[in-house]
Design a protein around this motif. Structure first.
Motif, PDB file in Angstrom:
ATOM      1  N   THR A   1       0.808  -1.225   0.000  1.00 43.90           N
ATOM      2  CA  THR A   1       0.000   0.000   0.000  1.00 43.90           C
ATOM      3  C   THR A   1       0.842   1.277   0.000  1.00 43.90           C
ATOM      4  O   THR A   1       0.301   2.367   0.164  1.00 43.90           O
ATOM      5  CB  THR A   1      -0.911   0.015   1.236  1.00 43.90           C
ATOM      6  OG1 THR A   1      -0.099  -0.152   2.412  1.00 43.90           O
ATOM      7  CG2 THR A   1      -1.934  -1.109   1.167  1.00 43.90           C
ATOM      8  N   LEU A   2       2.143   1.181  -0.183  1.00 42.77           N
ATOM      9  CA  LEU A   2       3.011   2.353  -0.087  1.00 42.77           C
ATOM     10  C   LEU A   2       2.599   3.459  -1.056  1.00 42.77           C
ATOM     11  O   LEU A   2       2.577   4.638  -0.704  1.00 42.77           O
ATOM     12  CB  LEU A   2       4.465   1.951  -0.354  1.00 42.77           C
ATOM     13  CG  LEU A   2       5.479   3.110  -0.293  1.00 42.77           C
ATOM     14  CD1 LEU A   2       5.695   3.535   1.153  1.00 42.77           C
ATOM     15  CD2 LEU A   2       6.810   2.726  -0.924  1.00 42.77           C
TER      16      LEU A   2
ATOM     17  N   GLY B   1       1.270   8.265  -1.225  1.00 38.04           N
ATOM     18  CA  GLY B   1       1.896   9.340  -1.968  1.00 38.04           C
ATOM     19  C   GLY B   1       3.410   9.292  -1.968  1.00 38.04           C
ATOM     20  O   GLY B   1       4.065  10.227  -2.441  1.00 38.04           O
ATOM     21  N   ASN B   2       4.010   8.225  -1.463  1.00 36.63           N
ATOM     22  CA  ASN B   2       5.471   8.096  -1.417  1.00 36.63           C
ATOM     23  C   ASN B   2       5.977   7.364  -2.645  1.00 36.63           C
ATOM     24  O   ASN B   2       5.324   6.453  -3.166  1.00 36.63           O
ATOM     25  CB  ASN B   2       5.901   7.361  -0.146  1.00 36.63           C
ATOM     26  CG  ASN B   2       5.730   8.211   1.099  1.00 36.63           C
ATOM     27  OD1 ASN B   2       6.456   9.171   1.304  1.00 36.63           O
ATOM     28  ND2 ASN B   2       4.757   7.858   1.933  1.00 36.63           N
ATOM     29  N   GLU B   3       7.167   7.749  -3.089  1.00 37.00           N
ATOM     30  CA  GLU B   3       7.790   7.158  -4.271  1.00 37.00           C
ATOM     31  C   GLU B   3       9.141   6.551  -3.883  1.00 37.00           C
ATOM     32  O   GLU B   3      10.066   7.272  -3.485  1.00 37.00           O
ATOM     33  CB  GLU B   3       7.985   8.228  -5.351  1.00 37.00           C
ATOM     34  CG  GLU B   3       8.866   7.813  -6.518  1.00 37.00           C
ATOM     35  CD  GLU B   3       8.389   6.542  -7.188  1.00 37.00           C
ATOM     36  OE1 GLU B   3       9.134   5.547  -7.157  1.00 37.00           O
ATOM     37  OE2 GLU B   3       7.259   6.551  -7.721  1.00 37.00           O
TER      38      GLU B   3
ATOM     39  N   THR C   1      -1.260  -0.328  -8.804  1.00 37.25           N
ATOM     40  CA  THR C   1      -1.323   0.561  -7.633  1.00 37.25           C
ATOM     41  C   THR C   1      -0.615  -0.033  -6.423  1.00 37.25           C
ATOM     42  O   THR C   1      -0.552   0.604  -5.383  1.00 37.25           O
ATOM     43  CB  THR C   1      -2.785   0.887  -7.262  1.00 37.25           C
ATOM     44  OG1 THR C   1      -3.434  -0.309  -6.827  1.00 37.25           O
ATOM     45  CG2 THR C   1      -3.532   1.489  -8.447  1.00 37.25           C
ATOM     46  N   HIS C   2      -0.133  -1.276  -6.542  1.00 36.07           N
ATOM     47  CA  HIS C   2       0.572  -1.933  -5.441  1.00 36.07           C
ATOM     48  C   HIS C   2       2.074  -1.919  -5.683  1.00 36.07           C
ATOM     49  O   HIS C   2       2.532  -2.009  -6.825  1.00 36.07           O
ATOM     50  CB  HIS C   2       0.097  -3.378  -5.290  1.00 36.07           C
ATOM     51  CG  HIS C   2      -1.289  -3.493  -4.723  1.00 36.07           C
ATOM     52  ND1 HIS C   2      -1.937  -4.697  -4.565  1.00 36.07           N
ATOM     53  CD2 HIS C   2      -2.144  -2.556  -4.275  1.00 36.07           C
ATOM     54  CE1 HIS C   2      -3.129  -4.488  -4.057  1.00 36.07           C
ATOM     55  NE2 HIS C   2      -3.278  -3.198  -3.874  1.00 36.07           N
ATOM     56  N   CYS C   3       2.826  -1.824  -4.623  1.00 37.05           N
ATOM     57  CA  CYS C   3       4.282  -1.893  -4.714  1.00 37.05           C
ATOM     58  C   CYS C   3       4.705  -3.343  -4.497  1.00 37.05           C
ATOM     59  O   CYS C   3       4.516  -3.884  -3.401  1.00 37.05           O
ATOM     60  CB  CYS C   3       4.923  -0.978  -3.680  1.00 37.05           C
ATOM     61  SG  CYS C   3       6.728  -0.945  -3.766  1.00 37.05           S
ATOM     62  N   HIS C   4       5.264  -3.978  -5.534  1.00 37.81           N
ATOM     63  CA  HIS C   4       5.634  -5.391  -5.456  1.00 37.81           C
ATOM     64  C   HIS C   4       7.140  -5.595  -5.291  1.00 37.81           C
ATOM     65  O   HIS C   4       7.587  -6.727  -5.119  1.00 37.81           O
ATOM     66  CB  HIS C   4       5.175  -6.121  -6.718  1.00 37.81           C
ATOM     67  CG  HIS C   4       3.694  -6.069  -6.950  1.00 37.81           C
ATOM     68  ND1 HIS C   4       2.791  -6.707  -6.129  1.00 37.81           N
ATOM     69  CD2 HIS C   4       2.952  -5.440  -7.892  1.00 37.81           C
ATOM     70  CE1 HIS C   4       1.563  -6.487  -6.562  1.00 37.81           C
ATOM     71  NE2 HIS C   4       1.626  -5.716  -7.628  1.00 37.81           N
TER      72      HIS C   4
ATOM     73  N   GLN D   1       1.037  -6.286   5.983  1.00 39.76           N
ATOM     74  CA  GLN D   1      -0.119  -5.671   6.614  1.00 39.76           C
ATOM     75  C   GLN D   1       0.265  -4.326   7.217  1.00 39.76           C
ATOM     76  O   GLN D   1       1.315  -4.179   7.819  1.00 39.76           O
ATOM     77  CB  GLN D   1      -0.679  -6.577   7.714  1.00 39.76           C
ATOM     78  CG  GLN D   1      -1.288  -7.862   7.179  1.00 39.76           C
ATOM     79  CD  GLN D   1      -1.873  -8.698   8.285  1.00 39.76           C
ATOM     80  OE1 GLN D   1      -1.634  -8.427   9.455  1.00 39.76           O
ATOM     81  NE2 GLN D   1      -2.638  -9.696   7.927  1.00 39.76           N
ATOM     82  N   THR D   2      -0.617  -3.328   7.035  1.00 44.48           N
ATOM     83  CA  THR D   2      -0.389  -2.012   7.601  1.00 44.48           C
ATOM     84  C   THR D   2      -1.097  -1.892   8.941  1.00 44.48           C
ATOM     85  O   THR D   2      -2.050  -2.607   9.221  1.00 44.48           O
ATOM     86  CB  THR D   2      -0.914  -0.924   6.653  1.00 44.48           C
ATOM     87  OG1 THR D   2      -2.301  -1.160   6.416  1.00 44.48           O
ATOM     88  CG2 THR D   2      -0.180  -0.945   5.331  1.00 44.48           C
TER      89      THR D   2
END
Length: 669
Positions: free
Chosen positions: A163-164, A168-170, A202-205, A271-272
């Motif tokens: 979910t990163l 809004g983080n890159e 939209t997910h960071c893998h 998990q967040t």
């Protein structure tokens, strides 16, 4: 709302949070001994706002924050000192950015010249010298004396949660920031990348392992990841620890191990621990819980006369339903609770600005900032609190010369605190100023014809005249005071939230304003009472006691309502059936029940026929479907399905005053 709009809203929300943090840290900067950690944090706030603005085409934010960031970077490098003038300009710059973010939130473009003068000042400071250059020379000399720090090799395992991106983080920006610390070798983990058919953009893998050779300490590395620590699994370790007995400053050999791509060794649970939820969804959930509470009350009312032995399982089930409903209700309400820090944090800036305008030296001390209250209360509390702080600065705290002449310290103090007491939030604003000048207040009230010329009010009544509409003791109109608005608005707004405000005056030593508010405006603990054939709800927090007075305790004031003698104190009686025109109600207080309630500093007795019982009720607003009714704050649905009105005690007190303002009270024996 498309995906980009969703990310933009997240960015705007985080901008407001960053700006609050920036202002707090700027207010806390000691210009004589600047804390570099705080300065770095302020820089990162500006950097984060600037970095995100470009992604959404907000060039006006990008251009302004670029200059702001440049000045902060010069301060970090000791090229510019953190003088009072520089900090004031940075605070004004934060105000400009706040206005720009508000414009972005509203979808409008601000004027092109917005903040042009502040931007020019930022550029002048960033390119200036003087004390800043002296500081730089001292710092450079210090570094030369200390010698050059030796490089160390660090390994950073950075595994973002899926979910990163939604925050809004890159990750690429973070890796580039690491690259500025030294020489990097980067390995990418790809084990979590799914087949193309299942890929979610939209997910960071991905994950990364970075080996960096730098002379910077571990704290500098951790600062890079400061804003993503809750959204990733992060491990930082030094790979080239010096051997025992070896020279710690000797250059150690490089022993870093590069992990092949695909071996996702540092991957953990994605998990967040927190999520952002739209407030409308929370409000809808609260309303649904409210309906559930009403339904549960109806079931209990319908089964009240059932035999316990015959319907034991049913009654036990209803008891369990009641318990679970109450727990669910408390859990949902806790989601709406926010610390008052969000509004307390604005007050130091207000005190700073006003004290500068008035030429006063004022210190603000705060406590209880983490005290939580419903978000709706938070939203409505900001303006009243600001007015009271401004009042303490302007009318309470004296100028340094006057304080010194009176044997006080030149610096005045305002104490702002919050605390939970008896199911309510209590906010206190205390100052060590001159207090309320009662002679001056009384003279002004007579001059403005707010009271009768021959009136002889008590000290408490004089003190509370500052809450009258149009009242002001200011000699001239300024940006701070003198327009006759402020404290009356404070009282009206606080009473509109079901709260009270009191002033305690100690002439020559200071004053204390005490605000009492309900923790939430959605749920109420109330006492159900019957008046004739009607049922009303009295807030539990307003009730002092319930009594059935004897005939000799009741005194009749000629031409007006009764009063009752409560342990030597005469308390006015309010007949609810007269106010609401209800037939069939008991008129004699000695043959009815009297509920003693408190409104501000005053007490009064409400005459009722019967106490039905205590119950937690869901507040339903009447404003959407009916005109305001004096004496009524809202309504609720009882267990039998009937609608019951919730009494507004402050309004009832006003109605009582309208009927008894010319009455003469008897003297207590």
């Amino acid at each position: 709302m498309n995906g980009l709009d969703q990310f933009k809203q997240t960015y705007i929300t985080e901008c407001f949070e960053l700006l609050v943090d920036m202002e707090e840290r700027l207010m806390g900067l000691d210009v004589d001994a600047v804390d570099m950690e705080s300065l770095n944090a302020i820089f990162r706030c500006a950097h984060s706002i600037k970095g995100g603005s470009g992604a959404f085409g907000l060039d006006y934010i990008t251009n302004f924050t670029h200059v702001l960031e440049a000045l902060l970077d010069s301060m970090r490098e000791n090229k510019v000192s953190a003088s009072r003038e520089v900090v004031d300009t940075l605070l004004k710059a934060a105000d400009i950015v706040t206005r720009m973010v508000h414009a972005a939130k509203d979808g409008v473009r601000p004027p092109d010249d917005l903040g042009a003068d502040i931007k020019q000042q930022l550029e002048q400071f960033a390119g200036g010298g003087g004390a800043g250059q002296d500081a730089a020379k001292k710092t450079a000399a210090g570094k030369a004396a200390e010698g050059t720090a030796k490089e160390r090799i660090w390994r950073i395992d950075f595994m973002p949660h899926e979910t990163l991106f939604s925050t809004g983080n890159e990750p690429l920006l973070l890796l580039r920031e690491l690259g500025r610390l030294g020489t990097c070798e980067v390995t990418t983990y790809t084990a979590r990348v799914p087949e193309i058919a299942y890929l979610n953009a939209t997910h960071c893998h991905l994950g990364w392992s970075v080996q960096v050779s730098t002379d910077k300490p571990e704290a500098a590395i951790r600062e890079v990841f400061e804003f993503v620590t809750d959204h990733c699994d992060l491990k930082i370790e030094m790979l080239d620890l010096p051997a025992a007995g070896a020279d710690a400053d000797a250059s150690p050999p490089r022993t870093a191990k590069i992990v092949p791509a695909g071996e996702d060794q540092a991957a953990k649970s994605t998990q967040t621990t927190s999520i952002r939820v739209d407030l409308d969804k929370v409000d809808r959930l609260v309303n649904m819980i409210g309906e559930l509470v009403i339904t549960e009350a109806m079931l209990r009312a319908q089964t009240r006369h059932f035999g316990v032995e015959q319907f034991a399982d049913l009654m036990r089930g209803i008891d369990e339903l009641s318990q679970h409903t109450r727990e669910l209700q408390e859990a949902v309400m806790s989601v709406r609770m926010q610390p008052v820090k969000s509004i307390f944090s604005r007050m130091p800036r207000i005190v700073r600005d006003i004290s500068a305008q008035l030429g006063k030296d004022i210190k603000l001390e705060m406590s209880g900032e983490n005290t939580e209250v419903d978000k709706t209360v938070i939203e409505q509390l900001s303006d009243p609190l600001m007015h009271m702080i401004r009042n303490s600065c302007d009318h309470g705290i004296e100028n340094p010369e006057t304080r010194t002449a009176n044997g006080k310290s030149a610096q005045g103090t305002i104490l702002l605190s919050a605390d939970h007491r008896g199911g309510r939030i209590i906010i206190e604003i205390r100052d060590d100023g001159a207090g309320i000048n009662r002679e001056r207040v009384l003279a002004k009230a007579r001059e403005k014809e707010l009271i009768a010329a021959d009136a002889a009010p008590s000290n408490d009544e004089i003190d509370n005249m500052i809450f009258m509409a149009g009242f002001s003791t200011a000699e001239k109109v300024t940006n701070v005071s003198g327009r006759g608005v402020g404290m009356d608005v404070v009282k009206r707004n606080i009473e509109g939230m079901g709260g009270t405000v009191r002033v305690t005056n100690d002439p020559g030593k200071g004053s204390l304003f005490t605000v009492s508010l309900p923790l939430t405006l959605a749920i109420l603990d109330g006492m159900i009472v019957r008046v004739g054939t009607e049922h009303y709800i009295i807030p539990i927090t307003s009730i002092i006691e319930t009594m059935r007075p004897k005939a000799e305790q009741v005194k009749r004031v000629e031409g007006h309502s009764d009063v009752i003698n409560v342990r030597g104190e005469f308390v006015s009686v309010v007949h609810l059936h007269r106010i609401f025109n209800i037939a069939g109600a008991q008129d004699d207080p000695s043959k009815a029940l009297v509920v003693l309630v408190e409104s501000g500093n005053e007490k009064m007795g409400l005459v009722v026929d019967e106490l039905i019982g205590q119950q937690q009720v869901v507040i339903k607003s009447l404003e959407a479907n009916a005109d305001p009714v004096q004496g009524v704050s809202g309504a609720t649905i009882l267990g039998d399905g009937r609608v019951s009105l919730i009494l507004e005690i402050n309004d009832l007190n006003k109605i009582r005053h309208e009927h008894t303002q010319h009455a003469v009270m008897p003297r207590a024996a």
